[in-house]
Design a protein around this motif. Structure first.
Motif, PDB file in Angstrom:
ATOM      1  N   ASP A  87       6.117  11.207 -76.256  1.00  0.00           N
ATOM      2  CA  ASP A  87       7.044  10.986 -77.357  1.00  0.00           C
ATOM      3  C   ASP A  87       6.243  10.460 -78.543  1.00  0.00           C
TER       4      ASP A  87
ATOM      5  N   CYS B 247       0.612   2.303 -79.271  1.00  0.00           N
ATOM      6  CA  CYS B 247       1.861   2.840 -78.730  1.00  0.00           C
ATOM      7  C   CYS B 247       2.876   1.720 -78.630  1.00  0.00           C
ATOM      8  N   THR B 248       4.083   1.981 -79.098  1.00  0.00           N
ATOM      9  CA  THR B 248       5.182   1.032 -78.953  1.00  0.00           C
ATOM     10  C   THR B 248       6.178   1.642 -77.987  1.00  0.00           C
ATOM     11  N   GLY B 249       6.287   1.039 -76.810  1.00  0.00           N
ATOM     12  CA  GLY B 249       7.129   1.573 -75.750  1.00  0.00           C
ATOM     13  C   GLY B 249       6.260   2.051 -74.602  1.00  0.00           C
TER      14      GLY B 249
ATOM     15  N   VAL C 296      -0.970  -0.961 -76.130  1.00  0.00           N
ATOM     16  CA  VAL C 296       0.348  -0.490 -75.723  1.00  0.00           C
ATOM     17  C   VAL C 296       1.293  -1.689 -75.704  1.00  0.00           C
TER      18      VAL C 296
ATOM     19  N   ASP D 158       7.158  -3.638 -74.586  1.00  0.00           N
ATOM     20  CA  ASP D 158       8.537  -4.046 -74.878  1.00  0.00           C
ATOM     21  C   ASP D 158       8.499  -4.915 -76.120  1.00  0.00           C
TER      22      ASP D 158
ATOM     23  N   ASP E  72       4.194   7.770 -70.827  1.00  0.00           N
ATOM     24  CA  ASP E  72       4.737   8.539 -69.711  1.00  0.00           C
ATOM     25  C   ASP E  72       3.887   8.386 -68.459  1.00  0.00           C
TER      26      ASP E  72
ATOM     27  N   ASN F 123       7.045   9.651 -81.389  1.00  0.00           N
ATOM     28  CA  ASN F 123       7.693   8.577 -82.140  1.00  0.00           C
ATOM     29  C   ASN F 123       7.228   7.202 -81.665  1.00  0.00           C
ATOM     30  N   LYS F 124       6.622   7.130 -80.482  1.00  0.00           N
ATOM     31  CA  LYS F 124       6.110   5.865 -79.957  1.00  0.00           C
ATOM     32  C   LYS F 124       4.731   5.532 -80.521  1.00  0.00           C
TER      33      LYS F 124
ATOM     34  N   THR G  87       1.905   4.654 -83.203  1.00  0.00           N
ATOM     35  CA  THR G  87       1.769   3.976 -84.491  1.00  0.00           C
ATOM     36  C   THR G  87       0.284   3.853 -84.811  1.00  0.00           C
TER      37      THR G  87
ATOM     38  N   ILE H 219       1.027   9.785 -73.689  1.00  0.00           N
ATOM     39  CA  ILE H 219       2.290   9.568 -74.399  1.00  0.00           C
ATOM     40  C   ILE H 219       2.825  10.921 -74.844  1.00  0.00           C
TER      41      ILE H 219
END
Length: 182
Positions: free
Chosen positions: A92, A101-103, A73, A76, A106, A94-95, A97, A90
């Motif tokens: 979203d 996870c980028t970002g 993860v 930032d 939840d 879109n996070k 990859t 997660i």
């Protein structure tokens, strides 16, 4: 090629991603932290919680995905910090990859081991709060308590005994009793 931990004072995200898969490390503010192998109780709790969460998501046709460690993860993109939470949820997509996870996820759950006690309660709590994680649980098998942080609101954490049912903040109809997993 293994990451030359002893030869560098500062590591980047790319250094982290270039380490061998057998190495279980985290990168926090450019510093490498070796992770120890979890014990059986840690793994049992983690596995059962993931099953419960995944079953809930599937039965409700949810959009979130749940991942166990190791799962990188990148909290930032401007900091050299990549963590490996025990459980990441997660919502979203879109996070997500190929690398993880980028970002901020939840919901993050960490199951405490004797070797990482302060790391979960202090270091990761601050990282997750700054990154925008919505909900953070620290499950502590040694004292049979779970500390729940709602990081979106300025409220005190709540501490639950393993026998108590905990309402998941990001889901309306999911409660978890950690005792069920022992």
């Amino acid at each position: 090629m293994p990451l030359p931990i002893e030869n560098k004072e500062y590591y980047t995200v790319e250094d982290f991603y270039n380490c061998v898969e057998e190495e279980f490390v985290e990168l926090i503010d450019g510093h490498i932290y070796n992770m120890t192998a979890p014990n059986r109780i840690h793994q049992k709790i983690t596995t059962k919680m993931i099953q419960r969460i995944a079953n809930y998501i599937d039965s409700n046709n949810g959009d979130c995905e749940v991942y166990p460690a190791p799962f990188a993860v990148l909290l930032d993109v401007t900091k050299d910090t990549v963590v490996e939470p025990d459980i990441s949820v997660i919502c979203d997509k879109n996070k997500l990859t190929d690398r993880g996870c980028t970002g901020a996820p939840d919901w993050i759950i960490e199951v405490v081991s004797p070797s990482n006690y302060s790391h979960d309660y202090i270091d990761k709590l601050n990282l997750y709060h700054q990154a925008g994680v919505r909900e953070y649980w620290i499950v502590n098998p040694m004292d049979e308590k779970t500390t729940v942080y709602n990081l979106q609101e300025e409220v005190s954490p709540k501490v639950y005994d393993f026998d108590e049912s905990i309402q998941v903040g990001i889901y309306e109809n999911l409660s978890i009793c950690v005792r069920d997993f022992l």
